[in-house]
Write an enzyme that holds these catalytic residues in place. Sequence first.
Site, PDB file in Angstrom:
ATOM      1  N   ASP A  11       0.876  -1.171   0.000  1.00  0.00           N
ATOM      2  CA  ASP A  11       0.000   0.000   0.000  1.00  0.00           C
ATOM      3  C   ASP A  11       0.915   1.223   0.000  1.00  0.00           C
ATOM      4  O   ASP A  11       2.124   1.111   0.232  1.00  0.00           O
ATOM      5  CB  ASP A  11      -0.884  -0.009   1.262  1.00  0.00           C
ATOM      6  CG  ASP A  11      -1.793   1.219   1.348  1.00  0.00           C
ATOM      7  OD1 ASP A  11      -2.477   1.532   0.359  1.00  0.00           O
ATOM      8  OD2 ASP A  11      -1.805   1.889   2.401  1.00  0.00           O
ATOM      9  N   SER A  12       0.311   2.395  -0.196  1.00  0.00           N
ATOM     10  CA  SER A  12       1.094   3.629  -0.132  1.00  0.00           C
ATOM     11  C   SER A  12       1.605   3.890   1.289  1.00  0.00           C
ATOM     12  O   SER A  12       2.516   4.686   1.471  1.00  0.00           O
ATOM     13  CB  SER A  12       0.217   4.803  -0.547  1.00  0.00           C
ATOM     14  OG  SER A  12      -0.862   4.914   0.365  1.00  0.00           O
ATOM     15  N   TYR A  43      -0.815   8.048  -2.641  1.00  0.00           N
ATOM     16  CA  TYR A  43      -0.980   7.696  -4.053  1.00  0.00           C
ATOM     17  C   TYR A  43      -2.197   8.412  -4.659  1.00  0.00           C
ATOM     18  O   TYR A  43      -2.229   8.691  -5.848  1.00  0.00           O
ATOM     19  CB  TYR A  43      -1.200   6.191  -4.198  1.00  0.00           C
ATOM     20  CG  TYR A  43       0.022   5.306  -4.073  1.00  0.00           C
ATOM     21  CD1 TYR A  43       1.307   5.829  -3.909  1.00  0.00           C
ATOM     22  CD2 TYR A  43      -0.117   3.924  -4.132  1.00  0.00           C
ATOM     23  CE1 TYR A  43       2.399   4.987  -3.809  1.00  0.00           C
ATOM     24  CE2 TYR A  43       0.974   3.078  -4.042  1.00  0.00           C
ATOM     25  CZ  TYR A  43       2.233   3.602  -3.861  1.00  0.00           C
ATOM     26  OH  TYR A  43       3.322   2.764  -3.770  1.00  0.00           O
ATOM     27  N   GLY A  44      -3.194   8.660  -3.821  1.00  0.00           N
ATOM     28  CA  GLY A  44      -4.472   9.162  -4.331  1.00  0.00           C
ATOM     29  C   GLY A  44      -4.369  10.521  -5.009  1.00  0.00           C
ATOM     30  O   GLY A  44      -5.195  10.860  -5.848  1.00  0.00           O
ATOM     31  N   ASN A  75      -6.667   0.517  -2.946  1.00  0.00           N
ATOM     32  CA  ASN A  75      -7.648   0.684  -4.032  1.00  0.00           C
ATOM     33  C   ASN A  75      -7.085   1.531  -5.163  1.00  0.00           C
ATOM     34  O   ASN A  75      -7.346   1.281  -6.336  1.00  0.00           O
ATOM     35  CB  ASN A  75      -8.918   1.353  -3.500  1.00  0.00           C
ATOM     36  CG  ASN A  75      -9.709   0.440  -2.594  1.00  0.00           C
ATOM     37  OD1 ASN A  75     -10.626  -0.231  -3.027  1.00  0.00           O
ATOM     38  ND2 ASN A  75      -9.337   0.387  -1.325  1.00  0.00           N
ATOM     39  N   THR A  76      -6.306   2.565  -4.810  1.00  0.00           N
ATOM     40  CA  THR A  76      -5.781   3.468  -5.827  1.00  0.00           C
ATOM     41  C   THR A  76      -4.794   2.728  -6.735  1.00  0.00           C
ATOM     42  O   THR A  76      -4.869   2.822  -7.963  1.00  0.00           O
ATOM     43  CB  THR A  76      -5.074   4.672  -5.163  1.00  0.00           C
ATOM     44  OG1 THR A  76      -5.930   5.193  -4.140  1.00  0.00           O
ATOM     45  CG2 THR A  76      -4.761   5.751  -6.171  1.00  0.00           C
ATOM     46  N   GLU A 152      -2.195   8.269   8.449  1.00  0.00           N
ATOM     47  CA  GLU A 152      -0.735   8.181   8.391  1.00  0.00           C
ATOM     48  C   GLU A 152      -0.084   8.876   9.597  1.00  0.00           C
ATOM     49  O   GLU A 152       0.975   8.485  10.052  1.00  0.00           O
ATOM     50  CB  GLU A 152      -0.199   8.798   7.093  1.00  0.00           C
ATOM     51  CG  GLU A 152      -0.443   7.942   5.866  1.00  0.00           C
ATOM     52  CD  GLU A 152       0.321   6.610   5.889  1.00  0.00           C
ATOM     53  OE1 GLU A 152       1.503   6.607   6.240  1.00  0.00           O
ATOM     54  OE2 GLU A 152      -0.288   5.578   5.571  1.00  0.00           O
ATOM     55  N   CYS A 184     -11.089   2.877   0.391  1.00  0.00           N
ATOM     56  CA  CYS A 184      -9.666   3.165   0.572  1.00  0.00           C
ATOM     57  C   CYS A 184      -9.254   2.370   1.800  1.00  0.00           C
ATOM     58  O   CYS A 184      -9.950   2.395   2.827  1.00  0.00           O
ATOM     59  CB  CYS A 184      -9.454   4.656   0.813  1.00  0.00           C
ATOM     60  SG  CYS A 184      -7.775   5.061   1.374  1.00  0.00           S
ATOM     61  N   THR A 185      -8.124   1.667   1.719  1.00  0.00           N
ATOM     62  CA  THR A 185      -7.770   0.752   2.804  1.00  0.00           C
ATOM     63  C   THR A 185      -7.358   1.478   4.091  1.00  0.00           C
ATOM     64  O   THR A 185      -7.257   0.854   5.144  1.00  0.00           O
ATOM     65  CB  THR A 185      -6.659  -0.217   2.356  1.00  0.00           C
ATOM     66  OG1 THR A 185      -5.552   0.536   1.817  1.00  0.00           O
ATOM     67  CG2 THR A 185      -7.178  -1.178   1.302  1.00  0.00           C
ATOM     68  N   HIS A 186      -7.129   2.772   4.002  1.00  0.00           N
ATOM     69  CA  HIS A 186      -6.860   3.520   5.239  1.00  0.00           C
ATOM     70  C   HIS A 186      -8.135   3.703   6.079  1.00  0.00           C
ATOM     71  O   HIS A 186      -8.058   3.877   7.297  1.00  0.00           O
ATOM     72  CB  HIS A 186      -6.318   4.913   4.917  1.00  0.00           C
ATOM     73  CG  HIS A 186      -4.864   4.944   4.541  1.00  0.00           C
ATOM     74  ND1 HIS A 186      -4.395   4.478   3.333  1.00  0.00           N
ATOM     75  CD2 HIS A 186      -3.774   5.387   5.222  1.00  0.00           C
ATOM     76  CE1 HIS A 186      -3.081   4.634   3.280  1.00  0.00           C
ATOM     77  NE2 HIS A 186      -2.687   5.189   4.409  1.00  0.00           N
TER      78      HIS A 186
HETATM   79  N1  DGL Z   1      -4.820   3.193   0.926  1.00  0.00           N
HETATM   80  C1  DGL Z   1      -4.914   3.603  -0.415  1.00  0.00           C
HETATM   81  C2  DGL Z   1      -6.195   3.194  -1.108  1.00  0.00           C
HETATM   82  O1  DGL Z   1      -6.784   2.206  -0.741  1.00  0.00           O
HETATM   83  C3  DGL Z   1      -4.430   4.930  -0.883  1.00  0.00           C
HETATM   84  C4  DGL Z   1      -4.169   6.049   0.012  1.00  0.00           C
HETATM   85  C5  DGL Z   1      -3.314   7.109  -0.667  1.00  0.00           C
HETATM   86  O2  DGL Z   1      -2.122   6.924  -0.681  1.00  0.00           O
HETATM   87  O3  DGL Z   1      -3.873   8.086  -1.197  1.00  0.00           O
HETATM   88  O4  DGL Z   1      -6.601   3.810  -2.064  1.00  0.00           O
END
Ligand code: DGL
Length: 261
Positions: A11-12, A43-44, A75-76, A152, A184-186
Amino acid sequence: MNHAAAIGFFDSGVGGLSVLRHAVAEVGRAPLLYVADSAYAPYGDRDRAHVLARSRLITRFLIEQGAAAVVVACNTATAVAVEALRAEFDVPIIGMEPALKPAARHSRSGTVAVLATAGTLRSERYARLVSDHGRQIDVLQCPCRHWVEAVEAGELDSPRVYDLINAELRPLQAAGVDSYVLGCTHFPFLVPAIRHVLGDAAALFDPGAAVVDQLKRRLGIVNPGAAHSPVTLYTSGDPARLQRHAHALIGLDTRALSLPF
Ligand code: DGL
């Protein structure tokens, strides 16, 4: 697959730990390798080329470390890179997908919200998902500004986090949304704060457990037994910080190493 072969996750940042936590006691003794690409997050908000390049490098690294399958626990990155990774690498690549289908089935109001990053929401993969599973309902999108940064930063229940969540979810609630897709996994780490804002009646959909079920099906893991997997963490950011977060977020006590790129 030999059950002792490793499984990679990336993940990011720390978000993918919300998927990894479902795997720890579910895949026998298979070692789990987790990459948090914190120095290159979020990443988003980045362009496709950045996310694709990092996803390729990390997938290659995980396979070199012995991963016989890779879970894109983001997800991204899935939206941008999963097809390219499947074409390029020979191991099973499991991606994330916002759980719109079960949310659409569950919704009584017929209005569902997808909470995800801007990168996921503008992807072709997401547009296909909505056209496949969102035709009979209203699907509202929410790019949830600053939620990823809050997770984060280890900020899960501060007044600032409640404000951020309020700002995004109140309008959705007022628009009649009864089912919220955590795309989003966060975001699973914000569930207590989301519940604080929305109350218990709202339905929240987190696909983490289903992704691990899919991983097990792909690898033919039927009876994993009671064993827990050893986990190794890697990061492009600060290993000590990742170690602390992994402990705080999912109770993981393990070492974290620096990524060599
Ligand atoms: N956790 C990530 C997701 O599921 C991306 C978060 C990010 O880096 O923007 O999309």
